[in-house]
Scaffold this motif. Structure first.
Motif, PDB file in Angstrom:
ATOM      1  N   UNK A  37      47.856  33.963  32.789  1.00  0.00           N
ATOM      2  CA  UNK A  37      48.076  33.446  34.141  1.00  0.00           C
ATOM      3  C   UNK A  37      48.313  34.590  35.123  1.00  0.00           C
ATOM      4  N   UNK A  38      49.126  35.563  34.722  1.00  0.00           N
ATOM      5  CA  UNK A  38      49.416  36.701  35.594  1.00  0.00           C
ATOM      6  C   UNK A  38      48.162  37.524  35.858  1.00  0.00           C
ATOM      7  N   UNK A  39      47.380  37.748  34.827  1.00  0.00           N
ATOM      8  CA  UNK A  39      46.196  38.601  34.942  1.00  0.00           C
ATOM      9  C   UNK A  39      45.067  37.924  35.715  1.00  0.00           C
ATOM     10  N   UNK A  40      44.870  36.641  35.477  1.00  0.00           N
ATOM     11  CA  UNK A  40      43.746  35.919  36.077  1.00  0.00           C
ATOM     12  C   UNK A  40      44.057  35.373  37.465  1.00  0.00           C
ATOM     13  N   UNK A  41      45.355  35.200  37.771  1.00  0.00           N
ATOM     14  CA  UNK A  41      45.716  34.561  39.022  1.00  0.00           C
ATOM     15  C   UNK A  41      45.423  33.080  39.015  1.00  0.00           C
ATOM     16  N   UNK A  42      45.292  32.497  37.834  1.00  0.00           N
ATOM     17  CA  UNK A  42      44.929  31.090  37.667  1.00  0.00           C
ATOM     18  C   UNK A  42      46.024  30.355  36.909  1.00  0.00           C
ATOM     19  N   UNK A  43      46.305  29.115  37.315  1.00  0.00           N
ATOM     20  CA  UNK A  43      47.266  28.299  36.584  1.00  0.00           C
ATOM     21  C   UNK A  43      46.709  27.935  35.216  1.00  0.00           C
ATOM     22  N   UNK A  44      47.533  28.083  34.198  1.00  0.00           N
ATOM     23  CA  UNK A  44      47.156  27.750  32.827  1.00  0.00           C
ATOM     24  C   UNK A  44      47.988  26.543  32.389  1.00  0.00           C
TER      25      UNK A  44
END
Length: 610
Positions: A561-568
């Protein structure tokens, strides 16, 4: 510049200016104190090394009186705005607003945000314009190209347009889909797509495109869609309680709204109370603003500084603001125009969102207490408080029967006063007091000294002010700057979303070195009681998670989540292969969500009853 406009300038490291106030329409001139301050790169704030100094300056300035003409001008606060942004995690309203506003300004009918999830580019969010939805419905489609694209996971090292833009960080324009190497070519043909743009967007790629029919534009080249200041957008929605955003662009000698977004919650509330589909944004689209005037939009452009209107009754759109219940408005300049966002009346922190905000702020800052001052009828009253167990034990050892937080409930503050709480409410800027004993403008100053308080930080939050502080004994941290006090800001909108969806716990993960550690947490009291009764101990999923460290380069949900900037999202956490799966099973955790935010990753989950 009018005498009721205050400027907040960047200042060198190791130096800080006192607050420049517009109390009673009077503005003091900024100056600096030789004291330990905050570096220029930190989030803007105000630092008080000596409230006594501030009181002298404010008192001297108040000998002046506004003219009748000056009294009619808006109460504004301004601050410098950096045009360049670091990567902003795109989730929630920030992502939806960014995609819609891209479509508004470019004429696209859809937008898709692609994020890298462990080597695969997946859809992190999508948007379809209302006009395009109606067009699709008329053609008998139940879905859209954007919605069907959610099933795709593209190779991040591939040669398709999404992967190419992700790797090269260069925009790409596809004028003819039939001759392109778009992986979803057949799907694009099915939905009659025309041209498609791919641009690097924060940590991922934004795709947006046109289609056959009258609902979208027709591009001969890549459209010049303006860059929306997304960091300011996220600050408005996540931390200040904004209900809408608009983007004003200059056309000739006037500014007009070219893009807007209204949160679903606010739109539903307006629909329920008004019975129509009108919003402050829709009515503002009918307004043109003189680019050479002295209103907040023109001022923000000229000064290249954020302008805050704290009293909408004196705006040109005052009647509209009153009609739609807008209380405060921010104007953020960019190279392409002005981002406006506004906070409605009756916005406040309540329930578990408030309780979590208070506790987690103490967790991340090392404060011993936290208070929520809520604005009500020109007064500020304590609507929530928290004292850490360590601070409570220290007070008990000192023979204190109560706490500073508890004693503060007896105070009702004037929202138009000159004290620290009222100042933050008035300016909308964080404020830091290094030594509370020197703060002559704080009504509770003597009380603070009696309870051994040392440093205090205050910051604007939805509906009021969050105050928290340290003491002169070892149960709290020892701050030397506002940076120490504001190491992490919890995203209030995401917290509310979590609890509204049934979350029973939240954990804030922040990066320390090469690992993520739990920096703050909160568990619903009823969940704690249930676990205590069932287990016979005080352990919770959050308490045991706090003992775990997570590699920042790992492939688990926190790091991803931190790396992609996407909610998991893990729908069945106990049966998902991740580091704390056994804990999830032990504490009967159902779903888990991991939301990237400015300072780390916010996790929230639902504990099930056996």
């Amino acid at each position: 510049m009018a005498s009721n406009v205050a400027f907040v300038q960047s200042v060198p490291a190791l130096r800080a200016h006192t607050p420049v106030l517009a109390k009673g329409g009077v503005v003091t001139q900024p100056f600096t104190l030789n004291m330990v301050g905050a570096p220029e790169s930190q989030e803007p704030g105000r630092i008080l090394g000596s409230c006594a100094t501030l009181a002298v300056v404010a008192a001297g300035a108040q000998r002046a009186r506004r003219s009748k003409a000056q009294q009619q001008r808006p109460r504004l606060v301004m601050r410098a705005v950096a045009m360049a942004e670091s990567v902003v995690p795109l989730t929630g309203c920030t992502l939806q607003a960014a995609m819609k506003m891209c479509c508004d300004t470019s004429g696209a009918g859809y937008a898709i945000y692609w994020a890298n999830e462990n080597g695969k580019l997946v859809v992190a969010g999508d948007y379809v314009s209302d006009a395009r939805k109606e067009e699709l419905k008329g053609k008998g489609f139940e879905k859209s190209f954007a919605e069907e694209s959610e099933a795709y996971a593209l190779d991040a090292s591939g040669d398709g347009p999404v992967a190419t833009v992700y790797n090269t960080k260069e925009p790409l324009f596809v004028s003819d889909i039939a001759t392109s190497n778009l992986n979803r070519k057949d799907l694009a043909t099915k939905y009659g797509l025309g041209q498609v743009c791919f641009i690097p967007f924060e940590a991922g790629v934004l795709e947006f495109g046109t289609s056959e029919g009258a609902s979208t534009a027709t591009w001969e080249k890549m459209p010049g869609s303006p860059l929306i200041p997304k960091a300011a957008l996220r600050r408005g929605f996540e931390n200040l309680g904004a209900a809408y955003a608009m983007f004003w662009a200059k056309e000739g000698e006037s500014f007009k709204v070219v893009a807007d977004y209204v949160t679903d919650a606010h739109r539903r509330a307006l629909k329920g109370s008004r019975g129509d589909d009108e919003t402050f944004c829709s009515k503002s689209r009918e307004v043109t603003i003189d680019a050479n005037g002295d209103g907040p939009i023109a001022t923000a452009v000229k000064m290249k500084e954020e302008v805050k209107v704290m009293d909408t009754s004196v705006m040109r759109r005052a009647a509209l603001a009153n009609e739609f219940g807008i209380e405060r408005v921010h104007f953020v300049p960019s190279d392409a125009g002005i981002l406006e966002f506004g906070i409605p009346k009756n916005t406040s922190l309540t329930g578990p969102t408030l309780a979590a905000s208070l506790k987690m702020r103490c967790d991340t800052s090392g404060a011993g207490y936290a208070l929520y001052w809520q604005a009500s009828d020109d007064k500020l009253v304590v609507a929530g408080d928290y004292v850490t167990p360590a601070r409570a034990a220290a007070l008990k050892a000192q023979g204190k029967a109560t706490s500073f937080a508890e004693a503060s409930k007896d105070f009702t503050l004037d929202a138009s006063g000159s004290g620290p709480v009222a100042t933050v409410m008035e300016t909308g800027e964080p404020l830091y007091i290094q030594d509370v004993a020197t703060c002559d403008t704080m009504r509770r100053g003597g009380l603070a000294v009696d309870y051994g308080l040392k440093s205090i930080c205050l910051e604007p939050v939805p509906g009021g002010v969050l105050e928290y502080g340290t003491s002169d004994e070892p149960s709290t941290a020892d701050w030397t700057s506002i940076e120490d006090a504001r190491q992490a800001v919890m995203p209030k909108a995401e917290l509310k979303k979590a609890f509204d969806s049934g979350a029973t716990h939240v954990i804030f993960w922040w990066k320390k070195g090469e690992e993520f550690v739990a920096g703050a947490s909160y568990v619903l009291p009823e969940r704690e009681r249930m676990l205590k009764a069932a287990r016979g101990d005080d352990k919770t999923f959050t308490s045991e998670s706090s003992l775990v460290t997570i590699r920042s380069d790992g492939k688990g949900p926190v790091a991803t989540a931190a790396r992609s900037g996407k909610e998991i999202t893990l729908e069945d956490a106990a049966n998902f292969r991740f580091k704390r799966a056994s804990l999830a099973k032990e504490f009967n955790i159902g779903s888990l969500h991991f939301v990237p935010c400015k300072d780390g990753v916010l996790e929230y989950g639902t504990g099930l009853s056996k």
